[in-house]
Design a protein around this motif. Structure first.
Motif, PDB file in Angstrom:
ATOM      1  N   LEU A  28       0.837  -1.209   0.000  1.00  0.00           N
ATOM      2  CA  LEU A  28       0.000   0.000   0.000  1.00  0.00           C
ATOM      3  C   LEU A  28       0.868   1.253   0.000  1.00  0.00           C
ATOM      4  N   ILE A  29       2.002   1.172   0.691  1.00  0.00           N
ATOM      5  CA  ILE A  29       2.948   2.290   0.661  1.00  0.00           C
ATOM      6  C   ILE A  29       3.489   2.456  -0.764  1.00  0.00           C
ATOM      7  N   VAL A  30       3.815   1.322  -1.392  1.00  0.00           N
ATOM      8  CA  VAL A  30       4.325   1.369  -2.771  1.00  0.00           C
ATOM      9  C   VAL A  30       3.244   1.939  -3.704  1.00  0.00           C
ATOM     10  N   ARG A  31       2.013   1.487  -3.540  1.00  0.00           N
ATOM     11  CA  ARG A  31       0.902   2.025  -4.354  1.00  0.00           C
ATOM     12  C   ARG A  31       0.800   3.533  -4.187  1.00  0.00           C
ATOM     13  N   ASP A  32       0.841   3.988  -2.925  1.00  0.00           N
ATOM     14  CA  ASP A  32       0.750   5.431  -2.693  1.00  0.00           C
ATOM     15  C   ASP A  32       1.923   6.171  -3.336  1.00  0.00           C
ATOM     16  N   ALA A  33       3.103   5.550  -3.329  1.00  0.00           N
ATOM     17  CA  ALA A  33       4.260   6.184  -3.971  1.00  0.00           C
ATOM     18  C   ALA A  33       4.011   6.335  -5.477  1.00  0.00           C
ATOM     19  N   PHE A  34       3.351   5.347  -6.094  1.00  0.00           N
ATOM     20  CA  PHE A  34       2.983   5.494  -7.508  1.00  0.00           C
ATOM     21  C   PHE A  34       1.992   6.651  -7.682  1.00  0.00           C
ATOM     22  N   TYR A  35       1.111   6.833  -6.710  1.00  0.00           N
ATOM     23  CA  TYR A  35       0.147   7.936  -6.788  1.00  0.00           C
ATOM     24  C   TYR A  35       0.816   9.300  -6.612  1.00  0.00           C
ATOM     25  N   GLY A  36       2.069   9.288  -6.167  1.00  0.00           N
ATOM     26  CA  GLY A  36       2.779  10.554  -6.002  1.00  0.00           C
ATOM     27  C   GLY A  36       2.952  10.984  -4.559  1.00  0.00           C
ATOM     28  N   VAL A  37       2.600  10.112  -3.626  1.00  0.00           N
ATOM     29  CA  VAL A  37       2.816  10.436  -2.210  1.00  0.00           C
ATOM     30  C   VAL A  37       4.306  10.334  -1.916  1.00  0.00           C
ATOM     31  N   GLN A  38       4.850  11.343  -1.256  1.00  0.00           N
ATOM     32  CA  GLN A  38       6.297  11.360  -0.975  1.00  0.00           C
ATOM     33  C   GLN A  38       6.616  11.644   0.488  1.00  0.00           C
ATOM     34  N   ARG A  39       5.680  12.286   1.174  1.00  0.00           N
ATOM     35  CA  ARG A  39       5.986  12.705   2.552  1.00  0.00           C
ATOM     36  C   ARG A  39       5.472  11.698   3.571  1.00  0.00           C
ATOM     37  N   PHE A  40       6.225  11.554   4.641  1.00  0.00           N
ATOM     38  CA  PHE A  40       5.861  10.668   5.748  1.00  0.00           C
ATOM     39  C   PHE A  40       4.448  10.986   6.241  1.00  0.00           C
ATOM     40  N   THR A  41       4.176  12.261   6.456  1.00  0.00           N
ATOM     41  CA  THR A  41       2.873  12.654   7.030  1.00  0.00           C
ATOM     42  C   THR A  41       1.726  12.304   6.089  1.00  0.00           C
ATOM     43  N   ASP A  42       1.992  12.376   4.778  1.00  0.00           N
ATOM     44  CA  ASP A  42       0.935  12.031   3.812  1.00  0.00           C
ATOM     45  C   ASP A  42       0.682  10.523   3.781  1.00  0.00           C
TER      46      ASP A  42
END
Ligand SMILES: [Zn+2]
Length: 175
Positions: A28-42
């Protein structure tokens, strides 16, 4: 908890992959990284995950060179997929498609669209319109037809994903 290391697992590539990305939250973290999430808080707010667990999973992903850190404009660490991490896209897409097919109703699916072409991704990962296999950078994640009412998600990432967003580009507020 990591899988127990045994000889037959050592030579099984599925077991080896699961040792890295098979723990809860990791994909899920990897998926979010594909979505463009980069920050810990996000990551934390969007996944609703305890900080300690997120810290541990991010460390694992960085140790395996799936994510790399860089200092963002805020002065804090940001997490970006490495080329090795980007190669997880077919796995993430396969799980998205399979999950959609069996567990998610159509209006709650996020369409994945070939940017600049408009075709939707097929189960095999090629574009339904032009037939090419776009790299994740050439994909756009589109909003769901309707947002789940009960979820009441109002974190920054959920909000920003209510409009089409080019994959792997950082999620930024609309001016
Ligand atoms: Zn296309």
């Amino acid at each position: 908890m990591a899988l127990r290391r045994e000889y037959d697992k050592e030579i099984c590539p599925v077991a080896r992959s699961l040792e890295v990305v098979g723990e809860r939250w990791t994909l899920l973290i990897v998926r979010d990284a594909f979505y463009g999430v980069q920050r810990f808080t996000d990551f934390r707010a969007h996944l609703d995950i305890p900080s300690a667990v997120l810290t541990e999973r991010l460390k694992l992903l960085v140790d395996h060179e799936i994510l790399a850190t860089s200092i963002g404009t805020s002065g804090r660490d940001e997490y970006l997929l490495t080329p090795k991490g980007e190669q997880l896209w077919p796995i993430v897409w396969a799980m998205m498609h399979w999950g959609n097919e069996y567990y998610v109703t159509e209006e709650l699916r996020r369409p994945i669209v070939h940017y600049g072409c408009g075709g939707q991704l097929t189960p095999l990962g090629n574009c339904g319109r032009c037939g090419t296999v776009p790299s994740p950078r050439d994909l756009e994640v589109h909003p769901r037809a309707s947002e789940p009412k009960a979820a009441g998600r109002d974190d920054r990432v959920s909000r920003l994903l209510t409009r089409p967003h080019r994959m792997l580009e950082p999620l930024t507020e609309v001016a």
